[in-house]
Motif scaffolding. Structure first.
Motif, PDB file in Angstrom:
ATOM      1  N   GLN A   1       0.817  -1.205   0.000  1.00  0.00           N
ATOM      2  CA  GLN A   1       0.000   0.000   0.000  1.00  0.00           C
ATOM      3  C   GLN A   1       0.856   1.262   0.000  1.00  0.00           C
TER       4      GLN A   1
ATOM      5  N   ARG B   1      -5.895   4.775   6.659  1.00  0.00           N
ATOM      6  CA  ARG B   1      -5.321   3.763   5.763  1.00  0.00           C
ATOM      7  C   ARG B   1      -4.696   2.620   6.574  1.00  0.00           C
TER       8      ARG B   1
ATOM      9  N   GLY C   1      -6.787  -0.794  -1.492  1.00  0.00           N
ATOM     10  CA  GLY C   1      -6.076   0.193  -2.292  1.00  0.00           C
ATOM     11  C   GLY C   1      -6.727   0.508  -3.610  1.00  0.00           C
TER      12      GLY C   1
END
Length: 255
Positions: free
Chosen positions: A72, A136, A163
């Motif tokens: 990511q 995130r 993602g």
């Protein structure tokens, strides 16, 4: 004897099926694209991730949790680099009189942003980016846990793969998202290299990428990387609204 023959007849196809599966695995491994001919990919890189060519010489992705984070992190950096590299080129075409390396200084910003408080702006950016990065990280730890809008409750995004929001209104993927994901990460990796090239080139020559390219094409022998070793146009510090910010030259040279 009949029972043994019957048992043997049952087990033989099992052995054959196992051999067949092994052959399929070997054939799949042989068909997989790797970063160099003849290399052996680490066992934890199975080709399932977009852009996975078996490259991890330091073994950083051996931990599954770390691998998700690195995947990511690379994707986010790739997207920022694509935006940044495109922005540098567009800015130099639209406003060639503004040097991209100094475009963020208050005096080079358009009205009414010339008097903006840079300290407050940086603080606001830090808080917003911190919020996004925390969200995130939560998604990496518990995939799908942050799909709901934190402000407008009830709104939820499609997030089939971490993602990737699954957004394809023009149908460019034609049902093959893996191919688009691979293309994106390839372009992102090139953009990261390109942006670092823009920065080092600017530090060495004091020019934007298009101006530096034009200078090189006009005189390849006089304007190249060998001629710029030991030079650096970056000052030791810059004053922004009364605050002196020290600068570092990444290109090997002197101020």
């Amino acid at each position: 004897m009949a029972a043994l023959m019957q048992k043997s007849a049952v087990t033989r196809p099992t052995f054959a099926s196992r051999a067949g599966r092994r052959a399929v695995v070997v054939r799949a491994a042989a068909d997989r694209k790797l970063w160099a001919p003849g290399v052996v990919a680490p066992e934890y890189l199975k080709g399932e991730l977009a852009g996975d060519y078996g490259w991890d010489p330091l073994g950083l992705g051996a931990d599954p949790v770390a691998l998700r984070w690195y995947q990511q992190a690379e994707l986010v950096h790739a997207r920022w680099a694509m935006l940044g590299a495109a922005g540098v080129l567009v800015q130099e075409v639209v406003k060639p009189d503004v040097y991209f390396y100094e475009a963020g200084l208050p005096q080079n910003l358009p009205e009414p942003f010339t008097n903006i408080n840079m300290g407050g702006l940086l603080a606001a950016e830090f808080l917003m980016m911190h919020f996004v990065e925390v969200r995130r990280w939560q998604d990496i730890r518990n995939f799908g846990s942050v799909n709901d809008d934190p402000i407008f409750k009830g709104n939820k995004v499609s997030n089939p793969v971490m993602g990737y929001p699954g957004f394809d209104p023009m149908g460019l993927s034609k049902g093959n998202f893996k191919e688009l994901q691979t293309k994106e990460i390839k372009n992102g990796r090139l953009a990261m290299i390109a942006f670092m090239g823009f920065v080092l080139q600017a530090q060495a020559t004091g020019k934007g990428p298009l101006a530096a390219l034009s200078a090189h094409l006009s005189d390849p022998a006089g304007n190249n990387i060998l001629k710029n070793i030991g030079t650096c146009t970056v000052p030791s510090s810059v004053d922004v609204q009364g605050l002196s910010i020290p600068l570092t030259c990444l290109w090997p040279g002197h101020h």
